[in-house]
Design a protein around this motif. Structure first.
Motif, PDB file in Angstrom:
ATOM      1  N   VAL A  70     -26.972 -24.617  42.013  1.00 41.93           N
ATOM      2  CA  VAL A  70     -25.893 -24.214  42.914  1.00 41.93           C
ATOM      3  C   VAL A  70     -25.148 -25.453  43.376  1.00 41.93           C
ATOM      4  CG1 VAL A  70     -25.312 -23.137  45.118  1.00 41.93           C
ATOM      5  CG2 VAL A  70     -27.067 -22.115  43.663  1.00 41.93           C
ATOM      6  N   ASP A  72     -22.388 -25.463  45.629  1.00 44.80           N
ATOM      7  CA  ASP A  72     -22.048 -25.417  47.045  1.00 44.80           C
ATOM      8  C   ASP A  72     -22.601 -24.161  47.711  1.00 44.80           C
ATOM      9  OD1 ASP A  72     -20.797 -26.393  49.398  1.00 44.80           O
ATOM     10  OD2 ASP A  72     -19.054 -25.130  49.015  1.00 44.80           O
ATOM     11  N   LYS A  73     -22.274 -22.989  47.163  1.00 41.91           N
ATOM     12  CA  LYS A  73     -22.674 -21.714  47.756  1.00 41.91           C
ATOM     13  C   LYS A  73     -23.252 -20.805  46.688  1.00 41.91           C
ATOM     14  CE  LYS A  73     -18.889 -22.075  50.962  1.00 41.91           C
ATOM     15  NZ  LYS A  73     -17.473 -22.131  50.770  1.00 41.91           N
ATOM     16  N   ALA A  74     -24.259 -20.043  47.080  1.00 43.39           N
ATOM     17  CA  ALA A  74     -24.965 -19.181  46.132  1.00 43.39           C
ATOM     18  C   ALA A  74     -24.032 -18.191  45.436  1.00 43.39           C
ATOM     19  CB  ALA A  74     -26.075 -18.421  46.841  1.00 43.39           C
ATOM     20  N   HIS A  75     -23.131 -17.561  46.179  1.00 44.89           N
ATOM     21  CA  HIS A  75     -22.296 -16.535  45.570  1.00 44.89           C
ATOM     22  C   HIS A  75     -21.280 -17.116  44.585  1.00 44.89           C
ATOM     23  CE1 HIS A  75     -19.887 -17.496  49.187  1.00 44.89           C
ATOM     24  NE2 HIS A  75     -18.862 -17.278  48.415  1.00 44.89           N
ATOM     25  N   GLU A  76     -21.177 -18.428  44.539  1.00 40.56           N
ATOM     26  CA  GLU A  76     -20.301 -19.074  43.561  1.00 40.56           C
ATOM     27  C   GLU A  76     -21.045 -19.425  42.271  1.00 40.56           C
ATOM     28  OE1 GLU A  76     -18.912 -22.418  45.803  1.00 40.56           O
ATOM     29  OE2 GLU A  76     -17.471 -21.213  46.932  1.00 40.56           O
TER      30      GLU A  76
END
Length: 141
Positions: A70, A72-76
């Motif tokens: 990851v 920066d952010k998990a959903h990315e």
């Protein structure tokens, strides 16, 4: 390799819980360079989040995937959405469940061995997932 490092950390010398062990081992094996405070985040995940729910070794392995893949952010991270289920599947195929209480009932031994078998299988599952993905996947976090 990861299995051997996990075995080192899951010892009386280090006295880590299962979750801590997996993150410490991944930190060393994959040169994550995590600071001590980051490693300490796994403290509350041992013993199946203290309430014998999801296995700490598995949650430690999942934490390592987050650091590895990851940006920066998990959903990315689309990669994480496939790697975590793959890791869980490999773990459950080898041990039959991800529930800490059930795992302890079936595999836990007396001191100093405790949940060593579970920890080592979590390490093998993580290593398999990382090897299948390759550290090159880190470029596409």
């Amino acid at each position: 390799m990861l299995k051997n490092i996990a075995e080192k950390y899951y010892s009386p010398e280090y006295d880590l819980n299962c979750a801590e062990t997996l993150l410490y081992a991944a930190n060393e094996a994959y040169n994550l360079n995590l600071p001590k405070d980051a490693l300490k985040t796994m403290a509350g995940f041992g013993g199946g989040m203290v309430i014998e729910d999801v296995c700490g070794a598995l949650t430690g392995a999942i934490a390592a995937l987050g650091v590895l893949y990851v940006e920066d952010k998990a959903h990315e991270s689309e990669i994480l959405k496939t790697l975590v289920p793959d890791l869980i599947q490999k773990f459950e195929e080898k041990l039959g469940t991800k529930n800490c209480k059930l795992l302890k009932d079936k595999y836990r031994e007396d001191e100093p061995i405790k949940c060593k078998k579970i920890v080592l299988i979590a390490a093998l599952a993580l290593e398999e997932v990382v090897n299948n993905m390759g550290l090159k996947g880190m470029e596409n976090k």
